[in-house]
Design a protein around this motif. Structure first.
Motif, PDB file in Angstrom:
ATOM      1  N   MET A   1      39.129  35.314  66.754  1.00  0.00           N
ATOM      2  CA  MET A   1      38.241  34.591  65.835  1.00  0.00           C
ATOM      3  C   MET A   1      37.849  35.518  64.686  1.00  0.00           C
ATOM      4  N   THR A   2      37.832  35.006  63.466  1.00  0.00           N
ATOM      5  CA  THR A   2      37.475  35.804  62.301  1.00  0.00           C
ATOM      6  C   THR A   2      36.006  36.211  62.363  1.00  0.00           C
ATOM      7  N   GLU A   3      35.722  37.490  62.073  1.00  0.00           N
ATOM      8  CA  GLU A   3      34.344  37.983  62.084  1.00  0.00           C
ATOM      9  C   GLU A   3      33.579  37.390  60.908  1.00  0.00           C
ATOM     10  N   ARG A   4      32.369  36.964  61.188  1.00  0.00           N
ATOM     11  CA  ARG A   4      31.538  36.391  60.134  1.00  0.00           C
ATOM     12  C   ARG A   4      31.213  37.447  59.085  1.00  0.00           C
ATOM     13  N   HIS A   5      31.206  37.033  57.819  1.00  0.00           N
ATOM     14  CA  HIS A   5      30.928  37.949  56.708  1.00  0.00           C
ATOM     15  C   HIS A   5      29.529  38.541  56.858  1.00  0.00           C
ATOM     16  N   THR A   6      29.419  39.879  56.787  1.00  0.00           N
ATOM     17  CA  THR A   6      28.130  40.556  56.970  1.00  0.00           C
ATOM     18  C   THR A   6      27.531  41.029  55.667  1.00  0.00           C
ATOM     19  N   GLY A   7      28.299  40.982  54.579  1.00  0.00           N
ATOM     20  CA  GLY A   7      27.782  41.463  53.310  1.00  0.00           C
ATOM     21  C   GLY A   7      28.190  42.885  52.999  1.00  0.00           C
ATOM     22  N   ARG A   8      28.833  43.588  53.939  1.00  0.00           N
ATOM     23  CA  ARG A   8      29.216  44.980  53.694  1.00  0.00           C
ATOM     24  C   ARG A   8      30.295  45.046  52.622  1.00  0.00           C
ATOM     25  N   THR A   9      30.034  45.866  51.599  1.00  0.00           N
ATOM     26  CA  THR A   9      30.997  46.133  50.539  1.00  0.00           C
ATOM     27  C   THR A   9      30.891  47.602  50.176  1.00  0.00           C
ATOM     28  N   SER A  13      25.635  48.371  52.454  1.00  0.00           N
ATOM     29  CA  SER A  13      25.994  48.402  53.863  1.00  0.00           C
ATOM     30  C   SER A  13      25.736  47.066  54.549  1.00  0.00           C
ATOM     31  N   GLN A  14      24.813  46.267  54.013  1.00  0.00           N
ATOM     32  CA  GLN A  14      24.592  44.923  54.520  1.00  0.00           C
ATOM     33  C   GLN A  14      23.664  44.176  53.554  1.00  0.00           C
ATOM     34  N   THR A  15      23.473  42.882  53.839  1.00  0.00           N
ATOM     35  CA  THR A  15      22.605  42.075  52.981  1.00  0.00           C
ATOM     36  C   THR A  15      21.150  42.255  53.395  1.00  0.00           C
ATOM     37  N   VAL A  16      20.225  42.013  52.453  1.00  0.00           N
ATOM     38  CA  VAL A  16      18.827  42.342  52.701  1.00  0.00           C
ATOM     39  C   VAL A  16      18.172  41.401  53.711  1.00  0.00           C
ATOM     40  N   GLY A  17      18.605  40.146  53.744  1.00  0.00           N
ATOM     41  CA  GLY A  17      17.939  39.176  54.608  1.00  0.00           C
ATOM     42  C   GLY A  17      18.274  39.322  56.076  1.00  0.00           C
ATOM     43  N   LEU A  28      20.236  52.885  54.980  1.00  0.00           N
ATOM     44  CA  LEU A  28      21.120  51.860  54.436  1.00  0.00           C
ATOM     45  C   LEU A  28      21.267  51.981  52.928  1.00  0.00           C
ATOM     46  N   GLU A  29      22.331  51.338  52.447  1.00  0.00           N
ATOM     47  CA  GLU A  29      22.530  51.105  51.015  1.00  0.00           C
ATOM     48  C   GLU A  29      22.383  49.603  50.788  1.00  0.00           C
ATOM     49  N   LEU A  30      21.443  49.183  49.951  1.00  0.00           N
ATOM     50  CA  LEU A  30      21.185  47.770  49.691  1.00  0.00           C
ATOM     51  C   LEU A  30      21.291  47.481  48.205  1.00  0.00           C
ATOM     52  N   GLY A  76      11.964  45.455  35.928  1.00  0.00           N
ATOM     53  CA  GLY A  76      11.452  44.140  35.559  1.00  0.00           C
ATOM     54  C   GLY A  76      12.105  43.060  36.398  1.00  0.00           C
ATOM     55  N   ALA A  77      11.559  41.863  36.310  1.00  0.00           N
ATOM     56  CA  ALA A  77      12.091  40.745  37.079  1.00  0.00           C
ATOM     57  C   ALA A  77      13.559  40.513  36.750  1.00  0.00           C
ATOM     58  N   GLU A  78      14.354  40.345  37.774  1.00  0.00           N
ATOM     59  CA  GLU A  78      15.785  40.015  37.733  1.00  0.00           C
ATOM     60  C   GLU A  78      16.677  41.200  37.380  1.00  0.00           C
ATOM     61  N   ASP A  79      16.124  42.409  37.269  1.00  0.00           N
ATOM     62  CA  ASP A  79      16.983  43.588  37.173  1.00  0.00           C
ATOM     63  C   ASP A  79      17.811  43.699  38.453  1.00  0.00           C
ATOM     64  N   VAL A  80      19.017  44.215  38.325  1.00  0.00           N
ATOM     65  CA  VAL A  80      19.907  44.373  39.476  1.00  0.00           C
ATOM     66  C   VAL A  80      19.929  45.852  39.847  1.00  0.00           C
ATOM     67  N   ILE A  81      19.655  46.137  41.120  1.00  0.00           N
ATOM     68  CA  ILE A  81      19.517  47.533  41.535  1.00  0.00           C
ATOM     69  C   ILE A  81      20.287  47.796  42.827  1.00  0.00           C
ATOM     70  N   ALA A  82      20.546  49.090  43.075  1.00  0.00           N
ATOM     71  CA  ALA A  82      21.060  49.572  44.356  1.00  0.00           C
ATOM     72  C   ALA A  82      20.031  50.549  44.916  1.00  0.00           C
ATOM     73  N   VAL A  83      19.742  50.435  46.201  1.00  0.00           N
ATOM     74  CA  VAL A  83      18.695  51.233  46.838  1.00  0.00           C
ATOM     75  C   VAL A  83      19.275  51.948  48.050  1.00  0.00           C
ATOM     76  N   HIS A  84      18.953  53.237  48.164  1.00  0.00           N
ATOM     77  CA  HIS A  84      19.255  54.022  49.358  1.00  0.00           C
ATOM     78  C   HIS A  84      17.919  54.285  50.047  1.00  0.00           C
ATOM     79  N   GLY A  85      17.809  53.900  51.343  1.00  0.00           N
ATOM     80  CA  GLY A  85      16.536  54.087  52.005  1.00  0.00           C
ATOM     81  C   GLY A  85      16.606  53.875  53.498  1.00  0.00           C
ATOM     82  N   GLU A  86      15.462  54.064  54.156  1.00  0.00           N
ATOM     83  CA  GLU A  86      15.362  53.969  55.614  1.00  0.00           C
ATOM     84  C   GLU A  86      14.531  52.748  55.995  1.00  0.00           C
ATOM     85  N   VAL A  87      15.001  52.038  57.016  1.00  0.00           N
ATOM     86  CA  VAL A  87      14.268  50.888  57.541  1.00  0.00           C
ATOM     87  C   VAL A  87      13.108  51.405  58.393  1.00  0.00           C
TER      88      VAL A  87
END
Length: 597
Positions: A1-9, A13-17, A28-30, A76-87
């Motif tokens: 069975m195909t693995e469900r898309h996790t958002g990793r690119t 490393s994964q999607t925020v939700g 993680l990298e978000l 500002g609102a709607e800026d696109v960013i990449a974040v490196h951080g710890e959960v």
């Protein structure tokens, strides 16, 4: 069975939700959009958003990366960013967010794309109203970022996938039919496409794959379906678009029970995906019964309120309006509303206006009291009349007088108004209904005949001999599926005998030369040996709208048209240069200045 898309690119490393308490300690990298930013004097919080949801980022006093700190300060609102951080565990959990037990403590931030000040807000607080719809459609790229619309379109995807999976299990083949096709015989609602190769000739965009799917049955494909794009040049409203999507189905060697059984199973599967109830088997009602009981062929059965027939019960009053109607052969029909006498005169007048708007000259009413009855109708009612209509103290009686063709839509409209005025509670949340045995023909406004569904519906055998002598009495093997008062789809068993199909065309007023010109290719195909066949088409947009509780079809379509038939985000329709028109051998009358914008 195909693995469900996790958002990793490569950038994340994964999607925020997807983050939960079990992820505490992960580094993680978000990536995503800045939903909003809060500055608490050296402590920064950023809500990061992507398709999967929202997540809080925190940047505290220990955040010492100067380059990243400068980025955070200017976000500002709607800026696109990449974040490196710890959960980490969130010190103030937010139970309204799926990710509300955690946050990501930022270590580094990169600005991937700077956004201009948004013309409309994507973030809304609980008390904030949406901007006007036209403004939102003009800035659709921002509007589509709203979680509500992303949820609707994700639901649409899952429903379409379920359609394909269910019909595949039933042995249906997905086959595409042409988008560039022949104009329909009526033609008035076709979108025409000029042919560059054949000057003066036109294709049309299909209003439906109807004839093609019948030809596929004649060709031996047995079971066909398509998620079909269709086009109709007509006035728009909340539940109608110029271009729309339908679940198109056709099968061979079938009877009505086969189609209804398969499609009921399909709706059960779709309801499960959409979080709705679809208890099978669905109730069924003939068209004649639905019109008699509800005045509509798409009644909303979440309420059981039914029309009552009172021609005999109200005979013999001294009310001239009633007596004149009965003398003409009209009927007296209406509603007895338990506790309806509590409605004010103003509320009743509002219901009267609804009746007039639906075509009635007026609506008669009476309140049943301890002493008899009051109101314009009440003063003519004797105790025997009140007893005959089943009236008891506190009831409201509403009566419409006239031919059924007029009172059907009037009482349907009054039913809806009464349910709203009395605030009647729903008896169920999901009401499904099959309407069957529609008339083959209907009378048009000029007194002529037109098809009730379309001219390819197979009449029931008992009506075949009297089609010409009594066409309006004929009932066909046609059916509609109704959900909460909305027609989701329509279908029929088709005529597979060319001689019978020609008879139907003749009854509709076509001579043989016209029939051969417009439908010759279909009659030729039927003459090649056609199996008994039938099918149905469901409005995909409407199903999603109903399951999503969306106010408009425009809320479940990525790039819809306005009610003025314009695509204002991309600016269509638009003028075409004269040179291009000449190349297509088209000339627009009037000067360039005369052309509409």
């Amino acid at each position: 069975m195909t693995e469900r898309h996790t958002g990793r690119t490569g950038l994340r490393s994964q999607t925020v939700g997807s983050l939960r308490k079990d992820d505490v300690g992960e580094v993680l990298e978000l990536t995503g959009w800045v939903h909003r930013r809060r500055d608490l004097g050296g402590l920064y919080f950023v809500d990061l958003r992507d398709r999967s949801g929202l997540l809080q980022l925190s940047f505290g006093p220990d955040f010492t990366d100067e380059g990243s700190l400068e980025v955070v300060r200017k976000l500002g609102a709607e800026d696109v960013i990449a974040v490196h951080g710890e959960v980490v565990a969130r010190p103030d959990p937010n139970p309204e967010m799926p990710t509300g037990e955690v946050e990501v403590r930022g270590r580094a931030v990169r600005l991937l794309s700077k956004a201009r000040t948004p013309e409309i807000p994507v973030y809304r607080g609980p008390e904030d109203e949406l901007p006007g719809e036209e403004l939102r459609l003009r800035h659709r790229v921002l509007d589509l970022r709203r979680p509500e619309l992303q949820t609707n379109l994700a639901l649409r995807h899952r429903l379409v996938l379920a359609v394909r999976n269910t019909l595949d299990r039933l042995g249906f083949l997905e086959i595409e039919t042409p988008i560039l096709t022949k104009p329909t015989p009526e033609g008035a609602r076709d979108f025409l496409v000029p042919s560059r190769s054949h000057p003066g000739e036109f294709f049309a965009l299909p209003q439906s794959p109807q004839i093609y799917k019948q030809v596929l049955m004649i060709s031996g494909f047995d079971r066909y379906f398509q998620i079909a794009r269709c086009f109709r040049d007509e006035a728009l409203r909340a539940d109608r678009q110029l271009e729309f999507t339908q679940i198109d189905v056709e099968a061979s060697f079938v009877e009505v029970e086969d189609i209804l059984g398969w499609m009921e199973g399909l709706m059960v599967d779709l309801a499960e995906v959409g979080g709705r109830e679809a208890p099978s088997p669905f109730p069924r009602m003939t068209w004649d019964e639905a019109m008699e009981r509800y005045g509509s062929d798409s009644p909303d059965l979440r309420w059981s309120l039914e029309i009552e027939q009172w021609s005999e019960a109200l005979a013999g009053t001294e009310f001239k309006v009633l007596n004149a109607a009965l003398a003409r052969g009209d009927r007296l029909r209406g509603f007895r509303l338990d506790g309806g006498a509590r409605l004010s005169r103003k509320q009743i007048e509002g219901i009267e206006e609804v009746a007039k708007g639906a075509g009635a000259p007026g609506l008669m009413w009476a309140k049943i009291t301890a002493d008899g009855a009051s109101g314009p109708l009440g003063r003519f009612l004797t105790p025997s009349h009140i007893e005959a209509v089943g009236g008891t103290e506190g009831d409201l009686i509403l009566v419409a007088a006239g031919p059924d063709r007029m009172t059907h839509p009037v009482l349907d409209a009054v039913r809806g108004a009464v349910i709203g005025a009395l605030e009647l509670p729903r008896e169920r949340e999901d009401a499904w209904l099959w309407i069957t045995d529609f008339p083959v023909f209907e009378e048009d406004d000029e007194g002529g005949l037109g098809p009730n569904h379309h001219p390819f519906v197979m009449p029931h055998p008992e009506f075949v001999e009297t089609l010409e002598s009594d066409p309006l009495a004929a009932r066909g093997m046609a059916y509609d599926l109704v959900y909460n008062g909305s027609e989701l789809g329509s279908g029929s068993i088709r005529i597979h005998i060319p001689e019978l199909q020609r008879r139907i065309f003749r009854i509709l007023g076509m001579d043989d030369a016209t029939i051969d010109h417009k439908f010759g290719f279909l009659l030729d195909a039927l003459g090649a040996g056609a199996p008994p066949h039938g099918g149905v088409a469901f409005g995909m947009d409407r199903i999603v709208q109903r399951f999503a509780d969306a106010a408009s079809l425009r809320d479940v379509i990525a790039f819809p048209k306005t009610t003025a038939a314009r695509a204002i985000f991309e600016g269509a329709p638009t003028r075409v240069a004269d040179e291009e028109l000449q190349d297509l051998h088209i000339r627009i009358q009037g000067t360039t200045e005369d052309r509409p914008n």
